[in-house]
Design an enzyme around this catalytic site. Structure first.
Site, PDB file in Angstrom:
ATOM      1  N   HIS A 179       7.380  -3.321 -20.880  1.00 39.16           N
ATOM      2  CA  HIS A 179       7.221  -2.700 -19.564  1.00 39.16           C
ATOM      3  C   HIS A 179       7.812  -1.293 -19.522  1.00 39.16           C
ATOM      4  CE1 HIS A 179       5.940  -2.623 -15.581  1.00 39.16           C
ATOM      5  NE2 HIS A 179       6.663  -3.591 -15.031  1.00 39.16           N
ATOM      6  N   ASP A 202       2.524  -0.260 -17.914  1.00 40.87           N
ATOM      7  CA  ASP A 202       2.635  -0.725 -16.530  1.00 40.87           C
ATOM      8  C   ASP A 202       1.779  -1.960 -16.331  1.00 40.87           C
ATOM      9  OD1 ASP A 202       4.330   1.378 -15.897  1.00 40.87           O
ATOM     10  OD2 ASP A 202       2.661   2.708 -15.362  1.00 40.87           O
TER      11      ASP A 202
END
Length: 466
Positions: A437, A441
Protein backbone atom coordinates in the site's frame (compact mmCIF):
# COMPACT_ATOMS: atom_id res chain seq x y z
CA UNK A 1 83.56 -31.68 -5.14
CA UNK A 2 81.89 -34.95 -4.32
CA UNK A 3 84.88 -36.86 -5.69
CA UNK A 4 87.28 -34.88 -3.46
CA UNK A 5 85.21 -35.71 -0.41
CA UNK A 6 85.18 -39.37 -1.32
CA UNK A 7 88.97 -39.47 -1.76
CA UNK A 8 89.57 -37.72 1.55
CA UNK A 9 87.21 -40.04 3.30
CA UNK A 10 88.96 -43.04 1.78
CA UNK A 11 92.33 -41.80 2.98
CA UNK A 12 91.00 -40.98 6.43
CA UNK A 13 91.82 -37.30 5.96
CA UNK A 14 88.36 -35.87 6.26
CA UNK A 15 87.63 -34.74 9.77
CA UNK A 16 84.37 -33.48 11.18
CA UNK A 17 85.72 -29.89 11.18
CA UNK A 18 86.61 -30.10 7.49
CA UNK A 19 83.25 -31.53 6.71
CA UNK A 20 81.58 -28.71 8.66
CA UNK A 21 83.60 -26.06 6.78
CA UNK A 22 82.75 -27.70 3.50
CA UNK A 23 79.08 -27.61 4.35
CA UNK A 24 79.24 -23.94 5.39
CA UNK A 25 81.12 -22.90 2.24
CA UNK A 26 77.96 -23.12 0.12
CA UNK A 27 79.53 -25.69 -2.22
CA UNK A 28 77.18 -28.26 -3.75
CA UNK A 29 75.87 -28.65 -0.29
CA UNK A 30 76.51 -31.83 1.60
CA UNK A 31 74.20 -32.52 4.48
CA UNK A 32 74.84 -34.67 7.48
CA UNK A 33 71.43 -36.21 7.46
CA UNK A 34 71.89 -38.45 10.46
CA UNK A 35 74.62 -39.22 12.94
CA UNK A 36 74.60 -42.60 14.67
CA UNK A 37 77.66 -42.73 16.90
CA UNK A 38 80.17 -41.56 14.28
CA UNK A 39 78.22 -42.67 11.26
CA UNK A 40 77.51 -39.78 8.89
CA UNK A 41 75.20 -40.18 5.95
CA UNK A 42 76.08 -37.80 3.16
CA UNK A 43 73.46 -36.65 0.71
CA UNK A 44 74.39 -34.32 -2.16
CA UNK A 45 71.65 -31.73 -2.60
CA UNK A 46 70.93 -29.95 -5.84
CA UNK A 47 72.41 -32.77 -7.96
CA UNK A 48 69.15 -34.27 -9.16
CA UNK A 49 67.84 -37.67 -8.14
CA UNK A 50 71.05 -39.34 -6.94
CA UNK A 51 70.62 -43.05 -6.44
CA UNK A 52 73.76 -43.73 -4.38
CA UNK A 53 75.61 -41.98 -1.60
CA UNK A 54 78.70 -42.63 0.53
CA UNK A 55 78.81 -42.94 4.29
CA UNK A 56 81.61 -42.88 6.82
CA UNK A 57 81.62 -45.82 9.15
CA UNK A 58 83.33 -46.16 12.48
CA UNK A 59 87.13 -45.74 12.36
CA UNK A 60 88.87 -48.77 11.05
CA UNK A 61 85.88 -49.95 9.10
CA UNK A 62 85.56 -50.06 5.36
CA UNK A 63 84.16 -47.25 3.29
CA UNK A 64 81.77 -48.01 0.49
CA UNK A 65 78.79 -46.84 -1.45
CA UNK A 66 75.44 -48.51 -1.41
CA UNK A 67 72.10 -47.87 -2.98
CA UNK A 68 69.68 -45.57 -1.25
CA UNK A 69 67.09 -48.31 -1.50
CA UNK A 70 69.28 -50.46 0.79
CA UNK A 71 68.94 -48.04 3.69
CA UNK A 72 65.72 -47.62 5.64
CA UNK A 73 66.53 -43.98 6.24
CA UNK A 74 67.28 -43.30 2.60
CA UNK A 75 64.04 -45.02 1.69
CA UNK A 76 62.17 -42.52 3.82
CA UNK A 77 64.08 -39.71 2.12
CA UNK A 78 63.16 -41.03 -1.30
CA UNK A 79 59.53 -41.33 -0.30
CA UNK A 80 59.51 -37.72 0.87
CA UNK A 81 60.97 -36.65 -2.47
CA UNK A 82 58.51 -38.77 -4.42
CA UNK A 83 55.60 -37.00 -2.78
CA UNK A 84 56.74 -33.80 -4.44
CA UNK A 85 57.70 -35.14 -7.84
CA UNK A 86 55.86 -38.43 -8.34
CA UNK A 87 53.40 -38.67 -11.19
CA UNK A 88 51.24 -40.87 -8.97
CA UNK A 89 49.87 -37.69 -7.35
CA UNK A 90 47.99 -37.11 -10.61
CA UNK A 91 45.94 -40.24 -9.88
CA UNK A 92 44.05 -38.46 -7.10
CA UNK A 93 41.51 -35.75 -7.85
CA UNK A 94 39.46 -33.68 -5.45
CA UNK A 95 35.70 -33.16 -5.59
CA UNK A 96 34.90 -29.64 -4.44
CA UNK A 97 31.74 -27.64 -3.82
CA UNK A 98 30.78 -25.79 -7.03
CA UNK A 99 29.81 -22.14 -7.41
CA UNK A 100 26.29 -21.84 -6.02
CA UNK A 101 25.19 -18.41 -7.26
CA UNK A 102 26.04 -14.78 -6.66
CA UNK A 103 23.72 -14.42 -3.68
CA UNK A 104 24.73 -17.71 -2.01
CA UNK A 105 27.97 -17.81 -0.02
CA UNK A 106 27.64 -21.19 1.70
CA UNK A 107 25.47 -24.26 2.11
CA UNK A 108 24.96 -27.35 4.23
CA UNK A 109 26.30 -30.73 3.18
CA UNK A 110 22.95 -32.52 3.29
CA UNK A 111 23.99 -36.06 2.40
CA UNK A 112 26.42 -38.21 0.44
CA UNK A 113 24.97 -40.13 -2.48
CA UNK A 114 27.94 -42.51 -2.61
CA UNK A 115 30.19 -44.34 -0.14
CA UNK A 116 33.98 -44.75 0.01
CA UNK A 117 34.98 -47.49 -2.40
CA UNK A 118 32.11 -46.84 -4.81
CA UNK A 119 32.86 -46.41 -8.50
CA UNK A 120 31.74 -43.10 -10.01
CA UNK A 121 31.53 -41.73 -13.54
CA UNK A 122 32.44 -38.27 -14.78
CA UNK A 123 29.88 -35.66 -13.62
CA UNK A 124 28.02 -38.25 -11.54
CA UNK A 125 26.55 -36.67 -8.37
CA UNK A 126 28.29 -37.83 -5.21
CA UNK A 127 26.78 -35.42 -2.66
CA UNK A 128 24.04 -32.82 -2.25
CA UNK A 129 24.50 -29.30 -0.89
CA UNK A 130 21.42 -27.64 0.56
CA UNK A 131 21.36 -23.84 0.20
CA UNK A 132 18.90 -21.14 1.12
CA UNK A 133 17.16 -21.51 -2.24
CA UNK A 134 17.93 -24.79 -4.00
CA UNK A 135 19.69 -28.12 -3.56
CA UNK A 136 22.91 -28.39 -5.56
CA UNK A 137 24.69 -31.58 -6.59
CA UNK A 138 28.46 -32.03 -6.20
CA UNK A 139 29.60 -33.95 -9.27
CA UNK A 140 32.67 -36.16 -9.65
CA UNK A 141 35.32 -34.36 -11.76
CA UNK A 142 36.75 -37.66 -13.06
CA UNK A 143 35.74 -41.28 -13.41
CA UNK A 144 37.25 -43.50 -10.73
CA UNK A 145 36.73 -44.80 -7.21
CA UNK A 146 35.94 -42.71 -4.15
CA UNK A 147 38.93 -43.00 -1.83
CA UNK A 148 37.63 -41.03 1.13
CA UNK A 149 35.33 -38.24 2.25
CA UNK A 150 37.02 -35.27 3.89
CA UNK A 151 33.82 -33.52 4.99
CA UNK A 152 30.89 -34.67 7.10
CA UNK A 153 27.17 -34.49 6.60
CA UNK A 154 25.66 -31.45 8.29
CA UNK A 155 28.79 -29.30 7.92
CA UNK A 156 28.59 -25.81 6.45
CA UNK A 157 30.64 -25.63 3.26
CA UNK A 158 31.60 -22.85 0.87
CA UNK A 159 32.31 -22.91 -2.88
CA UNK A 160 35.70 -24.55 -3.42
CA UNK A 161 35.57 -26.61 -0.22
CA UNK A 162 37.04 -30.11 -0.72
CA UNK A 163 34.59 -32.85 0.25
CA UNK A 164 35.99 -36.02 -1.32
CA UNK A 165 39.12 -37.56 -2.86
CA UNK A 166 38.72 -39.75 -5.93
CA UNK A 167 41.30 -42.19 -7.29
CA UNK A 168 41.17 -42.44 -11.08
CA UNK A 169 42.86 -45.86 -11.07
CA UNK A 170 41.20 -47.15 -7.91
CA UNK A 171 44.55 -48.20 -6.41
CA UNK A 172 44.87 -48.10 -2.65
CA UNK A 173 41.14 -47.77 -2.14
CA UNK A 174 39.45 -50.06 0.33
CA UNK A 175 36.18 -51.22 -1.21
CA UNK A 176 34.13 -51.06 1.91
CA UNK A 177 31.00 -49.36 3.09
CA UNK A 178 31.05 -46.06 5.00
CA UNK A 179 33.98 -44.96 7.10
CA UNK A 180 32.12 -45.74 10.29
CA UNK A 181 32.43 -49.46 9.57
CA UNK A 182 36.15 -49.08 9.03
CA UNK A 183 36.49 -47.50 12.45
CA UNK A 184 34.47 -50.30 14.02
CA UNK A 185 36.73 -52.91 12.47
CA UNK A 186 39.87 -51.05 13.44
CA UNK A 187 38.81 -50.59 17.05
CA UNK A 188 39.57 -54.11 18.42
CA UNK A 189 43.07 -54.23 16.89
CA UNK A 190 45.14 -52.74 19.79
CA UNK A 191 46.89 -55.32 21.94
CA UNK A 192 46.10 -55.73 25.65
CA UNK A 193 49.42 -54.08 26.56
CA UNK A 194 48.55 -51.00 24.55
CA UNK A 195 45.11 -50.77 26.06
CA UNK A 196 46.65 -50.89 29.54
CA UNK A 197 48.96 -48.01 28.60
CA UNK A 198 46.04 -46.01 27.31
CA UNK A 199 43.99 -46.63 30.41
CA UNK A 200 46.67 -45.39 32.80
CA UNK A 201 46.55 -41.68 31.97
CA UNK A 202 42.75 -41.61 31.94
CA UNK A 203 42.32 -41.01 35.69
CA UNK A 204 44.60 -37.95 35.43
CA UNK A 205 42.47 -36.47 32.67
CA UNK A 206 39.33 -37.13 34.66
CA UNK A 207 40.84 -35.54 37.74
CA UNK A 208 41.82 -32.41 35.87
CA UNK A 209 38.39 -32.24 34.26
CA UNK A 210 36.71 -32.54 37.65
CA UNK A 211 39.10 -29.99 39.10
CA UNK A 212 38.36 -27.48 36.31
CA UNK A 213 34.58 -27.77 36.48
CA UNK A 214 34.00 -25.33 39.37
CA UNK A 215 35.98 -22.60 37.53
CA UNK A 216 33.09 -21.43 35.35
CA UNK A 217 29.77 -22.67 36.73
CA UNK A 218 27.89 -19.36 36.47
CA UNK A 219 27.84 -18.64 32.69
CA UNK A 220 26.54 -22.11 31.74
CA UNK A 221 22.97 -21.90 33.20
CA UNK A 222 22.01 -18.63 31.43
CA UNK A 223 23.12 -20.03 28.04
CA UNK A 224 21.08 -23.18 28.49
CA UNK A 225 18.01 -21.31 29.66
CA UNK A 226 18.22 -18.97 26.65
CA UNK A 227 18.50 -21.66 23.98
CA UNK A 228 16.97 -24.78 25.49
CA UNK A 229 13.47 -25.37 26.88
CA UNK A 230 13.34 -25.40 30.65
CA UNK A 231 10.77 -28.19 30.76
CA UNK A 232 11.82 -31.69 29.73
CA UNK A 233 10.56 -32.82 26.32
CA UNK A 234 7.22 -34.58 26.30
CA UNK A 235 6.71 -38.11 25.10
CA UNK A 236 6.04 -38.73 21.40
CA UNK A 237 7.82 -35.52 20.37
CA UNK A 238 10.69 -35.17 17.93
CA UNK A 239 13.10 -32.25 17.52
CA UNK A 240 14.30 -31.85 13.92
CA UNK A 241 16.55 -28.97 12.75
CA UNK A 242 15.04 -26.67 10.13
CA UNK A 243 16.42 -26.98 6.62
CA UNK A 244 18.26 -24.03 5.14
CA UNK A 245 15.48 -23.55 2.60
CA UNK A 246 12.84 -23.41 5.31
CA UNK A 247 14.94 -20.95 7.32
CA UNK A 248 15.33 -18.75 4.25
CA UNK A 249 11.61 -18.80 3.49
CA UNK A 250 10.80 -17.93 7.10
CA UNK A 251 13.27 -15.03 7.10
CA UNK A 252 12.06 -13.59 3.80
CA UNK A 253 8.39 -13.79 4.72
CA UNK A 254 9.00 -12.14 8.07
CA UNK A 255 11.07 -9.40 6.40
CA UNK A 256 8.21 -8.90 3.94
CA UNK A 257 5.76 -8.54 6.77
CA UNK A 258 8.02 -6.05 8.55
CA UNK A 259 8.82 -3.98 5.44
CA UNK A 260 5.67 -3.76 3.33
CA UNK A 261 2.40 -2.06 4.20
CA UNK A 262 0.43 -5.08 3.04
CA UNK A 263 -3.25 -4.90 2.21
CA UNK A 264 -5.42 -7.56 0.57
CA UNK A 265 -8.44 -7.10 -1.63
CA UNK A 266 -10.75 -9.90 -2.85
CA UNK A 267 -13.05 -10.76 -5.71
CA UNK A 268 -14.70 -13.86 -7.11
CA UNK A 269 -14.55 -15.31 -10.59
CA UNK A 270 -17.11 -17.38 -12.47
CA UNK A 271 -15.03 -20.16 -14.03
CA UNK A 272 -17.78 -21.42 -16.38
CA UNK A 273 -16.36 -20.11 -19.67
CA UNK A 274 -12.73 -20.94 -18.94
CA UNK A 275 -13.70 -24.46 -17.90
CA UNK A 276 -15.77 -24.85 -21.09
CA UNK A 277 -12.85 -23.60 -23.18
CA UNK A 278 -10.58 -26.16 -21.55
CA UNK A 279 -13.09 -28.97 -21.95
CA UNK A 280 -13.68 -28.24 -25.65
CA UNK A 281 -10.06 -27.95 -26.72
CA UNK A 282 -7.99 -29.96 -24.23
CA UNK A 283 -7.58 -32.99 -26.55
CA UNK A 284 -6.70 -30.92 -29.61
CA UNK A 285 -4.37 -28.77 -27.50
CA UNK A 286 -2.54 -31.84 -26.17
CA UNK A 287 -2.21 -33.32 -29.63
CA UNK A 288 -0.96 -30.08 -31.14
CA UNK A 289 1.42 -28.88 -28.41
CA UNK A 290 2.26 -31.97 -26.38
CA UNK A 291 1.13 -30.50 -23.04
CA UNK A 292 -2.18 -30.37 -21.22
CA UNK A 293 -4.25 -27.19 -21.15
CA UNK A 294 -4.68 -26.04 -17.56
CA UNK A 295 -6.19 -23.08 -15.76
CA UNK A 296 -2.82 -21.56 -14.85
CA UNK A 297 -2.08 -20.38 -18.39
CA UNK A 298 -5.41 -18.54 -18.45
CA UNK A 299 -4.60 -16.75 -15.19
CA UNK A 300 -1.07 -15.90 -16.37
CA UNK A 301 -2.50 -14.32 -19.54
CA UNK A 302 -5.07 -12.49 -17.43
CA UNK A 303 -2.33 -11.24 -15.07
CA UNK A 304 -0.28 -10.01 -18.04
CA UNK A 305 -3.29 -8.07 -19.27
CA UNK A 306 -3.89 -6.64 -15.80
CA UNK A 307 -0.26 -5.59 -15.36
CA UNK A 308 -0.27 -3.88 -18.74
CA UNK A 309 -3.39 -1.96 -17.74
CA UNK A 310 -2.01 -1.10 -14.25
CA UNK A 311 1.80 -0.76 -14.63
CA UNK A 312 2.22 0.43 -11.03
CA UNK A 313 1.53 -3.11 -9.81
CA UNK A 314 4.51 -4.30 -11.86
CA UNK A 315 6.74 -1.61 -10.32
CA UNK A 316 8.78 -1.65 -7.11
CA UNK A 317 10.08 0.86 -4.55
CA UNK A 318 13.86 1.32 -4.45
CA UNK A 319 14.86 3.81 -1.78
CA UNK A 320 13.19 7.10 -2.71
CA UNK A 321 12.55 6.01 -6.31
CA UNK A 322 9.98 3.88 -8.10
CA UNK A 323 11.29 1.44 -10.72
CA UNK A 324 8.83 0.75 -13.53
CA UNK A 325 9.46 -2.46 -15.44
CA UNK A 326 8.76 -2.68 -19.16
CA UNK A 327 8.83 -6.46 -19.02
CA UNK A 328 6.62 -8.96 -17.20
CA UNK A 329 8.37 -11.84 -15.44
CA UNK A 330 5.77 -13.82 -13.52
CA UNK A 331 6.85 -16.03 -10.63
CA UNK A 332 4.83 -19.19 -10.00
CA UNK A 333 4.85 -20.46 -6.42
CA UNK A 334 5.47 -24.22 -6.34
CA UNK A 335 5.27 -26.31 -3.19
CA UNK A 336 7.87 -29.08 -3.03
CA UNK A 337 8.67 -31.69 -0.35
CA UNK A 338 11.69 -29.56 0.65
CA UNK A 339 9.83 -26.26 0.78
CA UNK A 340 8.40 -23.44 -1.30
CA UNK A 341 10.24 -22.39 -4.46
CA UNK A 342 9.22 -19.71 -6.95
CA UNK A 343 10.46 -20.29 -10.53
CA UNK A 344 10.01 -17.46 -13.02
CA UNK A 345 8.27 -17.35 -16.41
CA UNK A 346 10.29 -14.69 -18.22
CA UNK A 347 8.78 -12.29 -20.75
CA UNK A 348 5.31 -13.73 -20.22
CA UNK A 349 3.84 -10.90 -22.27
CA UNK A 350 5.37 -12.47 -25.40
CA UNK A 351 4.01 -15.98 -24.77
CA UNK A 352 0.83 -17.70 -25.87
CA UNK A 353 -1.12 -20.34 -23.95
CA UNK A 354 1.02 -23.21 -25.23
CA UNK A 355 4.32 -21.50 -24.40
CA UNK A 356 3.16 -20.75 -20.87
CA UNK A 357 1.93 -24.31 -20.24
CA UNK A 358 5.21 -25.77 -21.52
CA UNK A 359 7.29 -23.44 -19.35
CA UNK A 360 5.20 -24.12 -16.25
CA UNK A 361 5.43 -27.87 -16.86
CA UNK A 362 9.23 -27.74 -17.25
CA UNK A 363 9.82 -25.54 -14.18
CA UNK A 364 7.46 -27.58 -11.99
CA UNK A 365 9.28 -30.83 -12.84
CA UNK A 366 12.66 -29.25 -12.07
CA UNK A 367 11.36 -27.87 -8.78
CA UNK A 368 10.05 -31.25 -7.63
CA UNK A 369 13.21 -33.05 -8.76
CA UNK A 370 15.41 -30.52 -6.97
CA UNK A 371 17.29 -29.73 -10.20
CA UNK A 372 16.05 -26.16 -10.60
CA UNK A 373 18.83 -23.57 -10.74
CA UNK A 374 19.25 -20.22 -9.01
CA UNK A 375 18.93 -18.35 -12.31
CA UNK A 376 15.53 -19.93 -12.95
CA UNK A 377 14.24 -18.46 -9.69
CA UNK A 378 16.00 -15.10 -9.72
CA UNK A 379 14.03 -11.95 -10.46
CA UNK A 380 10.32 -11.90 -11.13
CA UNK A 381 8.10 -8.82 -11.11
CA UNK A 382 4.81 -10.41 -9.99
CA UNK A 383 3.80 -13.69 -8.32
CA UNK A 384 0.85 -16.05 -8.70
CA UNK A 385 0.18 -18.56 -5.92
CA UNK A 386 -2.39 -21.29 -6.52
CA UNK A 387 -3.50 -22.57 -3.15
CA UNK A 388 -6.61 -24.03 -4.77
CA UNK A 389 -4.73 -27.17 -5.82
CA UNK A 390 -4.51 -28.03 -2.10
CA UNK A 391 -8.18 -27.14 -1.43
CA UNK A 392 -7.74 -23.62 -0.05
CA UNK A 393 -11.01 -21.66 -0.16
CA UNK A 394 -9.66 -18.23 0.84
CA UNK A 395 -6.32 -16.79 1.97
CA UNK A 396 -4.24 -13.62 2.18
CA UNK A 397 -0.93 -14.36 0.43
CA UNK A 398 2.28 -12.62 1.52
CA UNK A 399 4.28 -10.53 -0.97
CA UNK A 400 7.43 -12.12 -2.37
CA UNK A 401 10.19 -9.45 -1.98
CA UNK A 402 11.27 -7.36 -3.81
CA UNK A 403 7.95 -7.50 -5.69
CA UNK A 404 5.01 -5.27 -4.84
CA UNK A 405 2.02 -7.61 -5.25
CA UNK A 406 0.93 -11.25 -5.36
CA UNK A 407 -2.21 -12.88 -6.75
CA UNK A 408 -3.75 -15.77 -4.83
CA UNK A 409 -5.92 -18.38 -6.58
CA UNK A 410 -8.20 -20.70 -4.63
CA UNK A 411 -10.33 -23.80 -5.07
CA UNK A 412 -13.30 -23.91 -7.45
CA UNK A 413 -16.56 -24.45 -5.59
CA UNK A 414 -20.04 -24.75 -7.05
CA UNK A 415 -22.19 -22.08 -5.40
CA UNK A 416 -25.65 -20.65 -6.08
CA UNK A 417 -25.36 -17.43 -8.11
CA UNK A 418 -27.92 -15.06 -9.55
CA UNK A 419 -27.64 -15.00 -13.36
CA UNK A 420 -30.19 -13.00 -15.40
CA UNK A 421 -32.55 -12.96 -12.43
CA UNK A 422 -32.32 -16.69 -11.86
CA UNK A 423 -30.47 -18.59 -9.13
CA UNK A 424 -28.21 -21.15 -10.80
CA UNK A 425 -25.19 -23.17 -9.65
CA UNK A 426 -21.89 -21.80 -10.89
CA UNK A 427 -18.24 -22.93 -10.44
CA UNK A 428 -16.82 -20.00 -8.47
CA UNK A 429 -13.31 -19.14 -7.34
CA UNK A 430 -12.21 -16.52 -4.84
CA UNK A 431 -9.16 -14.53 -5.90
CA UNK A 432 -7.05 -12.29 -3.66
CA UNK A 433 -4.52 -9.57 -4.39
CA UNK A 434 -2.07 -8.63 -1.64
CA UNK A 435 -0.20 -5.43 -2.49
CA UNK A 436 2.21 -2.91 -1.01
CA UNK A 437 0.00 0.00 0.00
CA UNK A 438 3.01 2.33 0.14
CA UNK A 439 3.15 2.17 -3.66
CA UNK A 440 -0.23 0.88 -4.82
CA UNK A 441 -3.52 2.53 -3.92
CA UNK A 442 -6.75 0.65 -3.48
CA UNK A 443 -8.08 2.03 -6.77
CA UNK A 444 -5.30 0.41 -8.85
CA UNK A 445 -5.57 -2.83 -6.87
CA UNK A 446 -9.32 -3.11 -7.43
CA UNK A 447 -9.00 -2.25 -11.14
CA UNK A 448 -6.32 -4.92 -11.55
CA UNK A 449 -8.38 -7.59 -9.82
CA UNK A 450 -11.43 -6.58 -11.84
CA UNK A 451 -9.40 -7.03 -15.03
CA UNK A 452 -8.45 -10.55 -13.91
CA UNK A 453 -12.13 -11.34 -13.35
CA UNK A 454 -13.22 -9.96 -16.74
CA UNK A 455 -10.57 -11.85 -18.74
CA UNK A 456 -11.06 -15.18 -16.97
CA UNK A 457 -14.83 -15.01 -17.25
CA UNK A 458 -14.62 -14.12 -20.95
CA UNK A 459 -11.30 -15.26 -22.50
CA UNK A 460 -12.38 -13.78 -25.87
CA UNK A 461 -11.30 -10.39 -24.51
CA UNK A 462 -7.69 -11.51 -24.93
CA UNK A 463 -8.19 -12.01 -28.65
CA UNK A 464 -9.92 -8.66 -29.10
CA UNK A 465 -7.69 -6.81 -26.59
CA UNK A 466 -10.67 -5.24 -24.84
Amino acid sequence: MLGIIRRRVASGGLSASVLRKTMQAGQPSVSASRVLGREILLHPRGLGHVRKFCHVILPGSSIGCRSMRDSSFSTLNMQAWSRLFSSESGDLVEAVVPFMGESITDGTLAKFLKSPGDTVKVDEPIAQIETDKVTIDVASPEAGVIKEFVAKEGETVEPGTKIAIISKSGEGVAHVAPSEKIEEKAAPKPSPAETMKEEKPKPEVEKTAVFEKPKAPSPAPPKRSATEPQLPPKERERRVPMTRLRKRVATRLKDSQNTFAMLTTFNEVDMTNLMKLRSDYKDAFLEQHGVKLGFMSGFVKAAVSGLQNQPIINAVIDGDDVIYRDYIDISIAVGTPKGLVVPVIRNAEKMNFADIEKEINTLAKKANDGSISIDEMAGGSFTISNGGVYGSLLSTPIINPPQSAILGMHSIVSRPMVVSGNVVPRPMMYIALTYDHRLIDGREAVFFLRRIKDVVEDPRRLLLDI
